[in-house]
Design a protein around this motif. Sequence first.
Motif, mmCIF file in Angstrom:
data_model
loop_
_atom_site.group_PDB
_atom_site.id
_atom_site.type_symbol
_atom_site.label_atom_id
_atom_site.label_comp_id
_atom_site.label_asym_id
_atom_site.label_seq_id
_atom_site.Cartn_x
_atom_site.Cartn_y
_atom_site.Cartn_z
ATOM 1 N N ARG A 133 26.654 -30.899 34.146
ATOM 2 C CA ARG A 133 25.935 -30.882 32.877
ATOM 3 C C ARG A 133 25.674 -29.449 32.430
ATOM 4 N NH1 ARG A 133 22.551 -35.744 31.569
ATOM 5 N NH2 ARG A 133 23.356 -37.427 32.857
ATOM 6 N N PRO A 134 25.672 -29.190 31.113
ATOM 7 C CA PRO A 134 25.350 -27.845 30.621
ATOM 8 C C PRO A 134 23.947 -27.430 31.067
ATOM 9 C CG PRO A 134 26.250 -29.211 28.866
ATOM 10 C CD PRO A 134 25.997 -30.123 30.017
ATOM 11 N N LYS A 135 23.797 -26.147 31.381
ATOM 12 C CA LYS A 135 22.532 -25.633 31.885
ATOM 13 C C LYS A 135 21.800 -24.844 30.809
ATOM 14 C CE LYS A 135 24.482 -23.235 35.116
ATOM 15 N NZ LYS A 135 24.667 -22.338 36.281
ATOM 16 N N VAL A 136 20.484 -24.940 30.852
ATOM 17 C CA VAL A 136 19.628 -24.055 30.053
ATOM 18 C C VAL A 136 18.824 -23.211 31.037
ATOM 19 C CG1 VAL A 136 17.718 -23.896 28.421
ATOM 20 C CG2 VAL A 136 19.497 -25.629 28.091
ATOM 21 N N LEU A 137 18.879 -21.898 30.853
ATOM 22 C CA LEU A 137 18.138 -20.982 31.703
ATOM 23 C C LEU A 137 16.660 -21.024 31.331
ATOM 24 C CD1 LEU A 137 18.359 -18.683 33.856
ATOM 25 C CD2 LEU A 137 18.469 -17.095 31.924
ATOM 26 N N ILE A 138 15.798 -21.236 32.321
ATOM 27 C CA ILE A 138 14.354 -21.327 32.122
ATOM 28 C C ILE A 138 13.703 -20.192 32.911
ATOM 29 C CG2 ILE A 138 12.289 -22.724 32.503
ATOM 30 C CD1 ILE A 138 14.118 -23.958 30.413
ATOM 31 N N VAL A 139 12.994 -19.301 32.239
ATOM 32 C CA VAL A 139 12.333 -18.173 32.897
ATOM 33 C C VAL A 139 10.829 -18.407 32.881
ATOM 34 C CG1 VAL A 139 11.960 -15.679 32.898
ATOM 35 C CG2 VAL A 139 14.196 -16.608 32.225
ATOM 36 N N LEU A 140 10.245 -18.498 34.078
ATOM 37 C CA LEU A 140 8.814 -18.746 34.247
ATOM 38 C C LEU A 140 8.165 -17.566 34.963
ATOM 39 C CD1 LEU A 140 8.984 -22.494 35.373
ATOM 40 C CD2 LEU A 140 8.565 -21.615 33.067
ATOM 41 N N HIS A 141 6.818 -17.477 34.887
ATOM 42 C CA HIS A 141 6.147 -16.264 35.343
ATOM 43 C C HIS A 141 5.055 -16.469 36.384
ATOM 44 C CE1 HIS A 141 7.817 -15.038 31.354
ATOM 45 N NE2 HIS A 141 8.252 -14.083 32.141
ATOM 46 N N GLN A 142 4.764 -17.698 36.772
ATOM 47 C CA GLN A 142 3.784 -17.935 37.818
ATOM 48 C C GLN A 142 4.352 -18.940 38.822
ATOM 49 O OE1 GLN A 142 -0.565 -17.738 36.494
ATOM 50 N NE2 GLN A 142 0.380 -18.646 34.695
ATOM 51 N N GLU A 143 3.792 -18.936 40.010
ATOM 52 C CA GLU A 143 4.307 -19.817 41.063
ATOM 53 C C GLU A 143 4.266 -21.278 40.647
ATOM 54 O OE1 GLU A 143 3.540 -17.548 45.292
ATOM 55 O OE2 GLU A 143 1.823 -18.557 44.364
ATOM 56 N N THR A 144 3.216 -21.662 39.939
ATOM 57 C CA THR A 144 3.046 -23.073 39.582
ATOM 58 C C THR A 144 3.365 -23.347 38.113
ATOM 59 O OG1 THR A 144 0.687 -22.696 39.152
ATOM 60 C CG2 THR A 144 1.301 -23.399 41.371
ATOM 61 N N SER A 145 4.023 -22.400 37.425
ATOM 62 C CA SER A 145 4.346 -22.607 36.009
ATOM 63 C C SER A 145 5.318 -23.765 35.831
ATOM 64 C CB SER A 145 4.964 -21.344 35.413
ATOM 65 O OG SER A 145 4.024 -20.304 35.336
ATOM 66 N N SER A 146 5.243 -24.395 34.666
ATOM 67 C CA SER A 146 6.123 -25.510 34.335
ATOM 68 C C SER A 146 6.678 -25.321 32.929
ATOM 69 C CB SER A 146 5.335 -26.827 34.398
ATOM 70 O OG SER A 146 6.043 -27.871 33.759
ATOM 71 N N PRO A 147 7.940 -25.719 32.696
ATOM 72 C CA PRO A 147 8.462 -25.704 31.330
ATOM 73 C C PRO A 147 7.928 -26.833 30.469
ATOM 74 C CG PRO A 147 10.135 -26.532 32.822
ATOM 75 C CD PRO A 147 8.973 -26.092 33.665
ATOM 76 N N GLY A 148 7.109 -27.694 31.051
ATOM 77 C CA GLY A 148 6.389 -28.705 30.292
ATOM 78 C C GLY A 148 7.270 -29.565 29.413
ATOM 79 N N ARG A 149 6.790 -29.820 28.215
ATOM 80 C CA ARG A 149 7.482 -30.730 27.308
ATOM 81 C C ARG A 149 8.820 -30.172 26.835
ATOM 82 N NH1 ARG A 149 3.561 -33.177 23.078
ATOM 83 N NH2 ARG A 149 3.599 -31.077 22.234
ATOM 84 N N VAL A 150 8.933 -28.847 26.736
ATOM 85 C CA VAL A 150 10.229 -28.271 26.376
ATOM 86 C C VAL A 150 11.265 -28.621 27.440
ATOM 87 C CG1 VAL A 150 11.499 -26.108 26.131
ATOM 88 C CG2 VAL A 150 9.328 -26.411 24.945
ATOM 89 N N GLY A 151 10.892 -28.474 28.701
ATOM 90 C CA GLY A 151 11.808 -28.845 29.777
ATOM 91 C C GLY A 151 12.159 -30.317 29.768
ATOM 92 N N LEU A 152 11.151 -31.157 29.587
ATOM 93 C CA LEU A 152 11.387 -32.599 29.553
ATOM 94 C C LEU A 152 12.322 -32.987 28.408
ATOM 95 C CD1 LEU A 152 7.738 -33.809 30.267
ATOM 96 C CD2 LEU A 152 9.685 -33.986 31.830
#
Length: 251
Positions: A11-30
């Motif tokens: 599947r095509p990938k989207v690069l997700i850059v996060l900044h804390q250990e417990t960060s989440s891409p939330g609804r954008v990721g979903l």
Amino acid sequence: MRFFSDPQGTRPKVLIVLHQETSSPGRVGLELVRRGFTLDIRKPRFGDTLPDTMADHAGAVIFGGPMSANDPDGFVHKEIDWIRIPLREEKPFLGICLGAQMMVKHLGGSVSGHRDSLVEIGYYPLKPTETGQALMDWPRKVYQWHREGFDCPNGAELLASGPTYPNQAIRVGPAAYGIQFHPELTHQMMVKWTTKAAPRMELPGAQQRRDHFAGRFVYDPAVRKWLDDFLDMWIGTAASPVMHSRLKAAE
């Protein structure tokens, strides 16, 4: 919060850059997963590298964090410099809050606090510019969590504004966007942010915790619709990706 994994790499990938250990891409990721993309989550702050090209990625999102785009940390400078890659290759790029401020810094713009030390923490008005209104419909209020804003650098178009921090959404080239607000926020994330960072709600201009949840009930449906419409325009689906092309100078 669980995200789809793709061990076969089909599947095509989207690069997700996060900044804390417990960060989440939330609804954008979903929403990206729902559209058929898989998420390549990286945290340069903790040693992850970023790709030298976007050839293997359909797009990239840099999310927010408690740090500043003005901080001297090495990972901050590396991310700011790295933004040249999606901009040069005209691949879909989205900067959210800190991510937008990083793009502005990359373009030579400035990031700073309000002259009266006001913050935006809670729901605040959003007004599209003429260019923004022609692009899509925008929610009347959006969720914010920041005490710095960005200017509109050379080469960027202002899409939406606000009364406290005037630059709320910008576009650069055909496929790069920066937004000051947080459409990725889920109810679970709101509970976490307003609990762990409760002292920030005492800053000048911040709204109280109860107002965050009351505001979500009223304003979140429009934010959710905006995000869906934005993703349609920005990246599409894995089966039918958006093909961006720069407008001819003559046009």
